[in-house]
Design a protein around this motif. Structure first.
Motif, PDB file in Angstrom:
ATOM      1  N   HIS A   3       0.847  -1.197   0.000  1.00 41.78           N
ATOM      2  CA  HIS A   3       0.000   0.000   0.000  1.00 41.78           C
ATOM      3  C   HIS A   3       0.878   1.241   0.000  1.00 41.78           C
ATOM      4  O   HIS A   3       1.888   1.292   0.678  1.00 41.78           O
ATOM      5  N   PHE A   7      -3.507   4.685  -1.755  1.00 43.44           N
ATOM      6  CA  PHE A   7      -3.711   3.940  -2.992  1.00 43.44           C
ATOM      7  C   PHE A   7      -3.037   2.577  -2.923  1.00 43.44           C
ATOM      8  O   PHE A   7      -1.818   2.499  -2.882  1.00 43.44           O
ATOM      9  N   VAL A   9      -1.392  -0.633  -4.353  1.00 42.88           N
ATOM     10  CA  VAL A   9      -0.745  -0.978  -5.611  1.00 42.88           C
ATOM     11  C   VAL A   9      -0.201  -2.394  -5.506  1.00 42.88           C
ATOM     12  O   VAL A   9       0.093  -2.876  -4.428  1.00 42.88           O
ATOM     13  N   THR A  35      -7.218  -4.400 -17.256  1.00 46.10           N
ATOM     14  CA  THR A  35      -7.873  -4.658 -15.975  1.00 46.10           C
ATOM     15  C   THR A  35      -7.833  -6.152 -15.670  1.00 46.10           C
ATOM     16  O   THR A  35      -7.737  -6.977 -16.570  1.00 46.10           O
ATOM     17  N   GLY A  43      -8.172  -4.736 -10.592  1.00 45.65           N
ATOM     18  CA  GLY A  43      -6.849  -4.171 -10.812  1.00 45.65           C
ATOM     19  C   GLY A  43      -6.803  -3.427 -12.129  1.00 45.65           C
ATOM     20  O   GLY A  43      -7.446  -3.814 -13.096  1.00 45.65           O
ATOM     21  N   ARG A  45      -3.819  -1.516 -14.715  1.00 49.40           N
ATOM     22  CA  ARG A  45      -2.397  -1.258 -14.934  1.00 49.40           C
ATOM     23  C   ARG A  45      -2.151  -0.733 -16.345  1.00 49.40           C
ATOM     24  O   ARG A  45      -2.987  -0.862 -17.234  1.00 49.40           O
ATOM     25  N   LEU A  55      -3.154  -0.251  -9.859  1.00 55.37           N
ATOM     26  CA  LEU A  55      -4.104   0.280  -8.888  1.00 55.37           C
ATOM     27  C   LEU A  55      -5.109  -0.806  -8.565  1.00 55.37           C
ATOM     28  O   LEU A  55      -5.493  -1.588  -9.435  1.00 55.37           O
ATOM     29  N   PHE A  57      -8.917  -1.383  -7.008  1.00 60.15           N
ATOM     30  CA  PHE A  57     -10.187  -0.771  -6.618  1.00 60.15           C
ATOM     31  C   PHE A  57     -11.094  -1.830  -6.016  1.00 60.15           C
ATOM     32  O   PHE A  57     -11.108  -2.968  -6.494  1.00 60.15           O
ATOM     33  N   TRP A  62     -14.632   0.967  -8.127  1.00 64.86           N
ATOM     34  CA  TRP A  62     -14.481   0.837  -9.573  1.00 64.86           C
ATOM     35  C   TRP A  62     -15.736   1.337 -10.284  1.00 64.86           C
ATOM     36  O   TRP A  62     -15.660   2.085 -11.257  1.00 64.86           O
TER      37      TRP A  62
END
Length: 81
Positions: A3, A7, A9, A35, A43, A45, A55, A57, A62
């Motif tokens: 983290h 955010f 990751v 995604t 996810g 990217r 990222l 969500f 999302w």
């Protein structure tokens, strides 16, 4: 998953075969987003940096993000060329 402040990751969120390239990505691979669905997370990217961060969500976040993008609130003056 690591983290970074607010955010989440992850560089290893999902195997490469589980990422889906956006149908809105350019065909020349210059502007590509992918995604991946994981239990309780979505996810996102940059497909040009597969080893880079993604990222993460929640499904609710999302959905809210997609609704905001679709409404035009996230355009920030950017114009398609």
């Amino acid at each position: 998953m690591t983290h970074h402040k607010n955010f989440p990751v992850a560089t290893d969120m999902a195997p490469d075969g589980e990422w889906t390239k956006s149908s809105y990505s350019s065909q020349d691979n210059q502007n590509c987003v992918e995604t991946a669905k994981r239990p309780g997370l979505i996810g996102v990217r940059d497909s040009k940096d597969k080893a880079g961060p993604a990222l993460a969500f929640t499904p609710a976040a999302w959905t809210s993000f997609i609704e905001t993008v679709n409404s035009g609130e996230a355009d920030f003056g950017v114009v398609d060329s």
